[in-house]
Design an enzyme around this catalytic site. Structure first.
Site, mmCIF file in Angstrom:
data_model
loop_
_atom_site.group_PDB
_atom_site.id
_atom_site.type_symbol
_atom_site.label_atom_id
_atom_site.label_comp_id
_atom_site.label_asym_id
_atom_site.label_seq_id
_atom_site.Cartn_x
_atom_site.Cartn_y
_atom_site.Cartn_z
ATOM 1 N N GLY A 1 0.844 -1.296 0.068
ATOM 2 C CA GLY A 1 -0.209 0.035 -0.105
ATOM 3 C C GLY A 1 1.011 1.237 -0.109
ATOM 4 O O GLY A 1 2.137 1.305 0.460
ATOM 5 N N CYS A 2 0.151 2.225 -0.480
ATOM 6 C CA CYS A 2 1.116 3.713 -0.470
ATOM 7 C C CYS A 2 1.563 4.102 0.755
ATOM 8 O O CYS A 2 2.565 4.533 0.900
ATOM 9 C CB CYS A 2 0.498 4.633 -1.538
ATOM 10 S SG CYS A 2 -1.348 4.813 -0.973
ATOM 11 N N TYR A 3 0.481 4.298 1.699
ATOM 12 C CA TYR A 3 0.718 4.721 2.942
ATOM 13 C C TYR A 3 1.847 4.163 3.681
ATOM 14 O O TYR A 3 2.802 4.364 4.472
ATOM 15 C CB TYR A 3 -0.562 4.771 3.702
ATOM 16 C CG TYR A 3 -1.313 5.933 3.750
ATOM 17 C CD1 TYR A 3 -0.866 7.260 3.786
ATOM 18 C CD2 TYR A 3 -2.530 5.945 3.246
ATOM 19 C CE1 TYR A 3 -1.718 8.445 3.788
ATOM 20 C CE2 TYR A 3 -3.542 7.004 3.204
ATOM 21 C CZ TYR A 3 -2.937 8.058 3.534
ATOM 22 O OH TYR A 3 -3.931 9.325 3.274
#
Length: 343
Positions: free
Chosen positions: A154-156
Site C-alpha cells: 500500500g502507498c501509505y
C-alpha cells in the site's frame, strides 16, 4: 517457457492502471503489451480511451478473458484491479503459468484472519496467501526475484515502513513509547470511484482526517516494521491535491542519538537502493520533490536531547506508492536494474 517480457495488464481505467500503462509503454525491457478490461467501450487501442498516449507505441485493448491471457503467451501479468477481483483472477493466472504482480491488497498478508479483519471481505484465495511475496524491494528484493506472486504494498504503508523499519531494527525505539505516523495523501489514493466526498467542491480548500484506527494499511505497517499494534498510531488525511503522500513520523528513542548517527544508519540501510533518497539532517522533502517519480525521500530532525526524532517521508502515491513500485518489482523479476524505466 513463457516470455516474462510479454505482458498482460489487467485493469487500466483507474488512476493506478493509467500510471502503470504510461510507465510500461516507455519501459525498455517491456516487449509485447496487451491491456485487458471488462468493458472496452468499443476501443481496440488504449489511445482510444486515453488520447494523451497517442504516439507512445502499440497498446492493444482486449476484453478481459483469463483464457485469452493464457493463450496469448504472456509471461507476466499486472493486476490493477480491486481487491476482490484480484483475489478471483490471480490464482487462475498463476495456474496458467504466469508471474503475477498484484497492485491490490488481496495478497498482502499471510493469514486470512488479517485480511478479513481489515478488508471486511471473504478469502476464497486463502490457499494462495502464503505464496505471495510482499513487494517492497528495499527489503525483499531476493524473494521478489523468485516469486510467482508479488503483492505490491500500500502507498501509505510504503512511506511509513521505509522510515520506521531501520529505526526499529536498530533497536532505537524506546520501550513502551508510541510511534505516531501522521500521514497525508492526495485524492487519487482514494481511487476513481464516484463519491461525494471526492468531488472538487468537497476537496477544494479543505483538509480532513479519515479511517482513524481502521485504515487497511495498518497491518502492513505492523507486520513489516516489527512493532506491535499497540505501539503505533497511524492517522490518515486527505489533501486537496491530486497526488503525493507526506508522512510525518514521531519517535521517542531509547538512548540519545546524534544527527550523524541517524543519517549514517539510514544511508547504510538504503545503500545500493536507488529509489530511496536520504536527506541531510535538518532538511526535509516536500511533495513537489517526488511528484511524478518513483523516489521515496526521507528526511529527519532530532531535538536537543537526541531522544525525540521526527521523520518526514515523501513519495508519489501513484509512483513509488503503486504503479512505479510494481514496475520496480517487475525489474527484479526480469533480473534487470531495479530503476529501469523509472528515471
Amino acid at each position: 517457457m513463457k516470455d516474462l517480457n510479454n505482458i498482460a495488464v489487467v485493469g487500466v481505467s483507474g488512476y493506478t492502471g493509467f500510471e502503470l500503462a504510461k510507465i510500461l509503454l516507455r519501459h525498455p525491457e517491456a516487449g509485447s503489451l496487451t491491456f485487458y478490461v471488462r468493458e472496452t467501450q468499443g476501443a481496440h487501442c488504449l489511445t482510444e480511451l486515453f488520447p494523451q498516449l497517442r504516439g507512445w507505441g502499440q497498446a492493444p485493448v482486449r476484453t478481459l478473458s483469463i483464457a485469452a491471457i493464457a493463450e496469448s503467451g504472456a509471461g507476466t501479468s499486472f493486476l490493477a484491479t480491486p481487491h476482490e477481483v484480484s483475489a478471483e483472477i490471480a490464482p487462475q493466472l498463476l495456474d496458467a503459468g504466469l508471474r503475477v504482480i498484484d497492485l491490490s491488497g488481496a495478497f498482502r498478508f499471510g493469514e486470512r484472519e488479517t485480511f478479513e479483519r481489515w478488508y471486511k471481505l471473504p478469502t476464497p484465495h486463502a490457499a494462495r496467501l502464503r505464496q505471495a511475496v510482499y513487494g517492497l524491494p528495499e527489503f525483499y528484493a531476493a524473494q521478489i526475484a523468485q516469486a510467482k506472486l508479488v503483492a505490491n504494498p500500500g502507498c501509505y504503508a510504503t512511506s511509513v515502513i521505509l522510515a520506521v523499519r531501520p529505526i526499529a531494527e536498530a533497536g532505537w525505539i524506546a520501550a513502551g513509547s508510541t510511534v505516531v505516523c501522521d500521514c497525508k495523501s492526495g485524492a487519487t489514493g482514494a481511487g476513481k470511484e464516484l463519491r461525494r466526498d471526492l468531488q472538487f467542491a468537497e476537496l477544494g480548500e479543505n483538509f480532513k482526517a479519515y479511517s482513524l484506527f481502521s485504515h487497511r494499511h495498518t497491518p502492513e505497517i505492523i507486520e513489516h516494521t516489527g512493532l506491535a499494534e499497540s505501539q503505533i498510531i497511524f492517522s490518515t488525511h486527505l489533501l486537496p491535491l491530486s497526488r503525493g503522500i507526506l508522512s510525518t513520523i514521531y519517535v521517542t528513542l531509547s538512548e540519545p542519538q546524534s544527527s550523524q548517527a541517524v543519517e549514517t544508519l539510514l544511508r547504510k540501510v538504503y545503500a545500493g537502493r536507488p529509489m530511496v533518497r536520504i536527506w541531510k539532517a535538518g532538511t526535509w522533502p516536500e511533495l513537489q520533490h517526488v511528484a511524478h517519480t518513483n523516489f521515496a525521500d526521507l528526511g529527519f530532525a532530532l531535538d536537543s536531547t537526541g531522544r525525540r526524532l521526527v521523520m518526514v517521508s515523501c513519495l508519489d502515491n501513484l509512483g513509488k506508492g503503486a504503479a512505479g513500485q510494481a514496475v520496480q518489482n517487475f525489474n527484479h523479476v526480469l533480473g534487470v536494474e531495479e530503476q529501469t524505466g523509472l528515471q
